[in-house]
Design an enzyme around this catalytic site. Structure first.
Site, PDB file in Angstrom:
ATOM      1  N   HIS A  25       3.836   1.829  -1.653  1.00  0.00           N
ATOM      2  CA  HIS A  25       4.151   1.992  -2.977  1.00  0.00           C
ATOM      3  C   HIS A  25       2.824   2.600  -3.746  1.00  0.00           C
ATOM      4  O   HIS A  25       3.065   3.472  -4.595  1.00  0.00           O
ATOM      5  CB  HIS A  25       4.466   0.818  -3.750  1.00  0.00           C
ATOM      6  CG  HIS A  25       5.688   0.262  -3.268  1.00  0.00           C
ATOM      7  ND1 HIS A  25       5.703  -1.040  -2.463  1.00  0.00           N
ATOM      8  CD2 HIS A  25       6.769   0.727  -3.316  1.00  0.00           C
ATOM      9  CE1 HIS A  25       7.020  -1.285  -2.068  1.00  0.00           C
ATOM     10  NE2 HIS A  25       7.741  -0.003  -2.621  1.00  0.00           N
ATOM     11  N   GLU A  68       0.837  -1.289  -0.119  1.00  0.00           N
ATOM     12  CA  GLU A  68      -0.058   0.003   0.066  1.00  0.00           C
ATOM     13  C   GLU A  68       0.907   1.313  -0.055  1.00  0.00           C
ATOM     14  O   GLU A  68       0.185   2.300  -0.376  1.00  0.00           O
ATOM     15  CB  GLU A  68      -0.876  -0.036   1.249  1.00  0.00           C
ATOM     16  CG  GLU A  68      -1.962  -1.150   1.107  1.00  0.00           C
ATOM     17  CD  GLU A  68      -2.989  -0.729  -0.082  1.00  0.00           C
ATOM     18  OE1 GLU A  68      -3.260   0.350  -0.292  1.00  0.00           O
ATOM     19  OE2 GLU A  68      -3.701  -1.831  -0.515  1.00  0.00           O
TER      20      GLU A  68
END
EC number: 6.3.2.1
Length: 283
Positions: free
Chosen positions: A37, A35
């Site tokens: 990234h 999440e």
């Protein structure tokens, strides 16, 4: 969603895009996406007409061969996550030869001393590897903006310095740290932790929060001693370093000065998994 394994077709597509006057964002990653990234990709999508996500485990920024070998590689899963996020993304997923040719070695950089402290002190050559790959990606992708997470805050400052000293026309956008429910900073390395160890590792962030509280009334020397004592009594985590540093220079401080911004930085081992985190101490 288009996946490029080679740089020349990507450069051709980018040239066509730019001829239409459209803006381009880049989110460099080493894959094993989570999440954190995806939050960077979302920011890039809001700010740019088109976004390139690079997925490449860069060998020159690992000073530990075992760490490189164990780093998770989950390309198919990564592509599925990105496809669910936005089907118009461009993905650049080259191999090492495509980016380095036959000689997989780092260029040497002078980042005005930013590279010699904290991560640079404990990971010899790490930031030469980071600088080498980021510069190559910038030259290939020619983004208008590039997005990096503040979890790797030292890296973020070094990349800003790289663009400044190399006169690269890229705006570097720092994005807030995304955390798990426990407070643990999201990282691809978290996948190597057991559930119980993952929960224990949230101690890192809890310690940083207490550091922020103490910073209002206690000296940097007092806080550093206090943090070291907290980790000495922890049954699972081993502290590698804790430093309070000037946000701009990353130099360790002895005394607080009005007008300066400071952050606290931690690196710790959970068994053989190395975790880093940081927090702004004054805003």
């Amino acid at each position: 969603m288009q996946v490029f394994k080679e740089k020349e077709p990507l450069k051709f597509a980018i040239a066509t895009l730019k001829s239409e006057g459209k803006s381009l964002g880049l989110v460099p990653t080493m894959g094993a996406l989570h999440e954190g990234h995806l939050s960077l990709v979302k920011e890039a999508l809001k700010a740019c007409d088109k976004v390139v996500v690079s997925i490449f485990v860069n060998p020159t920024q690992f000073n530990n061969a075992t760490d490189l070998e164990k780093y998770p590689r989950t390309l198919e899963k990564d592509l599925e996550l990105l496809k669910q996020l936005d089907q118009d993304l461009w993905i650049f997923a080259p191999n090492a030869n495509e980016l380095y040719g036959e000689n997989i070695i780092s260029e040497h950089f002078d980042f005005d001393g930013l590279e010699n402290v904290m991560e640079g002190k404990f990971r010899n050559g790490h930031f030469d590897g980071v600088g080498t790959i980021v510069k190559r990606l910038f030259n290939i992708v020619t983004p208008d903006k590039a997005f990096f997470g503040e979890k790797d805050f030292q890296q973020l400052q070094i990349i800003r310095k790289l663009t400044e000293k190399s006169n690269l026309p890229v705006e570097i956008v720092g994005c807030p740290i995304l955390r798990e429910d426990s407070g643990l900073a999201r990282s691809s390395r978290n996948e190597r932790l057991s559930d119980s160890h993952r929960e224990e590792a949230s101690f890192i962030y809890k310690t940083l929060l207490e550091t922020k509280e103490l910073f209002g009334t206690k000296s940097a020397e007092y806080i550093t001693r206090w943090v070291e004592e907290q980790f000495q009594s922890h049954p699972f985590l081993e502290l590698e370093y804790f430093e309070i540093a000037n946000t701009k220079t990353l130099k360790k401080i002895n005394h607080k000065r009005k007008g300066n911004q400071y952050r606290a930085f931690i690196a710790a081992y959970a068994n053989d998994v190395r975790l880093i985190d940081n927090i702004a101490l004054n805003n």
